[in-house]
Design a protein around this motif. Structure first.
Motif, PDB file in Angstrom:
ATOM      1  N   ARG A   7     -18.434 -15.893  16.910  1.00 28.35           N
ATOM      2  CA  ARG A   7     -18.531 -16.003  15.455  1.00 28.35           C
ATOM      3  C   ARG A   7     -18.730 -14.632  14.815  1.00 28.35           C
ATOM      4  NH1 ARG A   7     -20.273 -19.684  11.438  1.00 28.35           N
ATOM      5  NH2 ARG A   7     -21.182 -18.562   9.691  1.00 28.35           N
ATOM      6  N   THR A  18     -15.279 -17.179   7.501  1.00 24.24           N
ATOM      7  CA  THR A  18     -15.945 -16.965   8.788  1.00 24.24           C
ATOM      8  C   THR A  18     -16.138 -18.283   9.519  1.00 24.24           C
ATOM      9  OG1 THR A  18     -17.104 -14.983   8.006  1.00 24.24           O
ATOM     10  CG2 THR A  18     -18.064 -16.141   9.890  1.00 24.24           C
ATOM     11  N   ASP A  19     -16.633 -19.282   8.807  1.00 26.79           N
ATOM     12  CA  ASP A  19     -16.845 -20.593   9.418  1.00 26.79           C
ATOM     13  C   ASP A  19     -15.533 -21.201   9.902  1.00 26.79           C
ATOM     14  OD1 ASP A  19     -19.614 -20.623   9.018  1.00 26.79           O
ATOM     15  OD2 ASP A  19     -19.435 -21.495   7.025  1.00 26.79           O
ATOM     16  N   HIS A  67     -16.584 -12.742  11.937  1.00 21.99           N
ATOM     17  CA  HIS A  67     -17.192 -12.364  10.657  1.00 21.99           C
ATOM     18  C   HIS A  67     -16.863 -10.916  10.313  1.00 21.99           C
ATOM     19  CE1 HIS A  67     -19.911 -12.718   7.319  1.00 21.99           C
ATOM     20  NE2 HIS A  67     -20.778 -11.839   7.801  1.00 21.99           N
ATOM     21  N   ARG A  99     -20.643 -23.939  10.623  1.00 23.98           N
ATOM     22  CA  ARG A  99     -21.889 -23.420  10.078  1.00 23.98           C
ATOM     23  C   ARG A  99     -23.083 -24.106  10.723  1.00 23.98           C
ATOM     24  NH1 ARG A  99     -24.182 -19.049   7.791  1.00 23.98           N
ATOM     25  NH2 ARG A  99     -26.070 -19.654   8.892  1.00 23.98           N
ATOM     26  N   ILE A 134     -16.108 -15.318   1.897  1.00 27.46           N
ATOM     27  CA  ILE A 134     -16.435 -14.650   3.163  1.00 27.46           C
ATOM     28  C   ILE A 134     -17.042 -15.643   4.145  1.00 27.46           C
ATOM     29  CG2 ILE A 134     -17.994 -12.985   4.250  1.00 27.46           C
ATOM     30  CD1 ILE A 134     -15.738 -11.554   2.903  1.00 27.46           C
ATOM     31  N   GLU A 135     -18.012 -16.409   3.677  1.00 27.39           N
ATOM     32  CA  GLU A 135     -18.708 -17.333   4.566  1.00 27.39           C
ATOM     33  C   GLU A 135     -17.804 -18.487   4.989  1.00 27.39           C
ATOM     34  OE1 GLU A 135     -21.533 -16.509   5.858  1.00 27.39           O
ATOM     35  OE2 GLU A 135     -21.635 -14.745   4.574  1.00 27.39           O
ATOM     36  N   HIS A 189     -25.139  -9.362   1.108  1.00 33.22           N
ATOM     37  CA  HIS A 189     -25.886 -10.467   1.707  1.00 33.22           C
ATOM     38  C   HIS A 189     -27.244 -10.627   1.026  1.00 33.22           C
ATOM     39  CE1 HIS A 189     -26.750 -13.445   4.686  1.00 33.22           C
ATOM     40  NE2 HIS A 189     -27.580 -12.714   5.393  1.00 33.22           N
ATOM     41  N   CYS A 219     -21.861  -4.764   3.225  1.00 39.14           N
ATOM     42  CA  CYS A 219     -22.047  -6.194   3.490  1.00 39.14           C
ATOM     43  C   CYS A 219     -23.517  -6.573   3.518  1.00 39.14           C
ATOM     44  CB  CYS A 219     -21.329  -6.618   4.773  1.00 39.14           C
ATOM     45  SG  CYS A 219     -22.195  -6.260   6.313  1.00 39.14           S
ATOM     46  N   HIS A 263     -23.592 -22.886  14.221  1.00 41.89           N
ATOM     47  CA  HIS A 263     -24.237 -21.576  14.194  1.00 41.89           C
ATOM     48  C   HIS A 263     -25.744 -21.710  13.983  1.00 41.89           C
ATOM     49  CE1 HIS A 263     -24.964 -17.379  13.363  1.00 41.89           C
ATOM     50  NE2 HIS A 263     -25.314 -17.627  12.119  1.00 41.89           N
TER      51      HIS A 263
END
Length: 294
Positions: free
Chosen positions: A159, A237-238, A163, A9, A233-234, A181, A177, A12
């Motif tokens: 990334r 993804t990370d 995702h 994270r 989700i986050e 968000h 999504c 990113h």
């Protein structure tokens, strides 16, 4: 301390602003306008999809994930009658490099980051990552600032593809999504509605779909289950984004953070990339250049 989702994270948050100058800086807009593209979105879809070549609009809609097919079709394939993918690639690369030089990014610091990322991506496979794979297939530029921009673009698309895979696996559409968000506070709803073409009825339709899954309440606010889902989700993804660093040892990762963080500070200070974007970036710890691995 082992590498964690937070490592990815924080990487990113450092790489994305450097890449994102291509969307916000006047040099980048002027370069695409100079090719003959009219309007931001025409140049955006042409330049970002150019590594794929002149593929059908449906392919770009699939890869980009959260845009409507109608929005993509307004730009593609007509963009290739204006300029070729190779011309769009050259314009986005040279203009991004010019922005980074204007931001005060020097040759040596740019080369340090680019060289570390080049080593990293050499062993980061392209499995399921279409935009990352298309960009990785491009030749590395010789100009230091262009190499830096290419490096951050590879990190970004690696990334981003991951995702999309996570969202798809969870049964969340590209349109849903964006609504999720916004509900999570990642971006103001009005901003994402403008940027991704929602009218009030469409927004409400996708809210209702998320409500049906127990993710939103009657006011469009995340439920407890919704907060857990968004965090999942986050975090996922990370976690899978960490694979891009597998080819670097801890000292290399530390060197990457130490070299990239001051560059990101310069880009942020230049003011081209606004604080509020659909990307939902954090600038909270850019004073800390450490990778925090020990």
């Amino acid at each position: 301390m082992p590498r964690t989702a937070l490592t990815a994270r924080r990487l990113h948050d450092r790489a994305e602003p450097v890449h994102a100058v291509t969307y916000f800086a006047p040099e980048s807009r002027a370069a695409l306008d100079g090719l003959g593209y009219r309007g931001f979105w025409s140049g955006y879809f042409a330049a970002r999809s150019a590594p794929l070549g002149p593929v059908p609009a449906d392919v770009v809609t699939a890869a980009f994930y959260n845009f409507t097919a109608e929005r993509v079709a307004k730009a593609l394939p007509a963009a290739w009658d204006v300029a070729s993918p190779s011309e769009a690639l050259a314009a986005r690369e040279s203009s991004a490099a010019a922005v980074l030089r204007r931001c005060g990014v020097g040759d040596e610091e740019a080369a340090t980051v680019a060289d570390l990322v080049r080593r990293a991506v050499a062993s980061a496979d392209t499995d399921g990552r279409v935009l990352y794979g298309a960009n990785r297939a491009l030749p590395w530029p010789s100009d230091p600032q262009a190499r830096l921009w290419h490096a951050t673009t590879l990190l970004r698309e690696h990334r981003g593809d991951g995702h999309v895979a996570v969202l798809t696996a969870e049964g969340l559409s590209g349109r849903e999504c964006n609504v999720l968000h916004a509900a999570a506070g990642g971006v103001p709803a009005e901003m994402i509605k403008r940027a991704r073409d929602y009218d009030d009825d469409q927004w409400a339709l996708h809210q209702e779909a998320l409500r049906g899954r127990g993710l939103l309440d009657g006011d469009g606010v995340l439920t407890g289950e919704g907060r857990k889902f968004k965090r999942h989700i986050e975090d996922r993804t990370d976690t899978i984004a960490l694979s891009v660093l597998a080819g670097l040892d801890d000292s290399d990762v530390e060197a990457l953070f130490q070299a990239l963080t001051p560059i990101t500070r310069k880009v942020v200070a230049a003011g081209d990339v606004p604080a509020g974007t659909p990307m939902g970036l954090s600038r909270d710890d850019l004073d800390d250049g450490s990778a925090r691995l020990d």
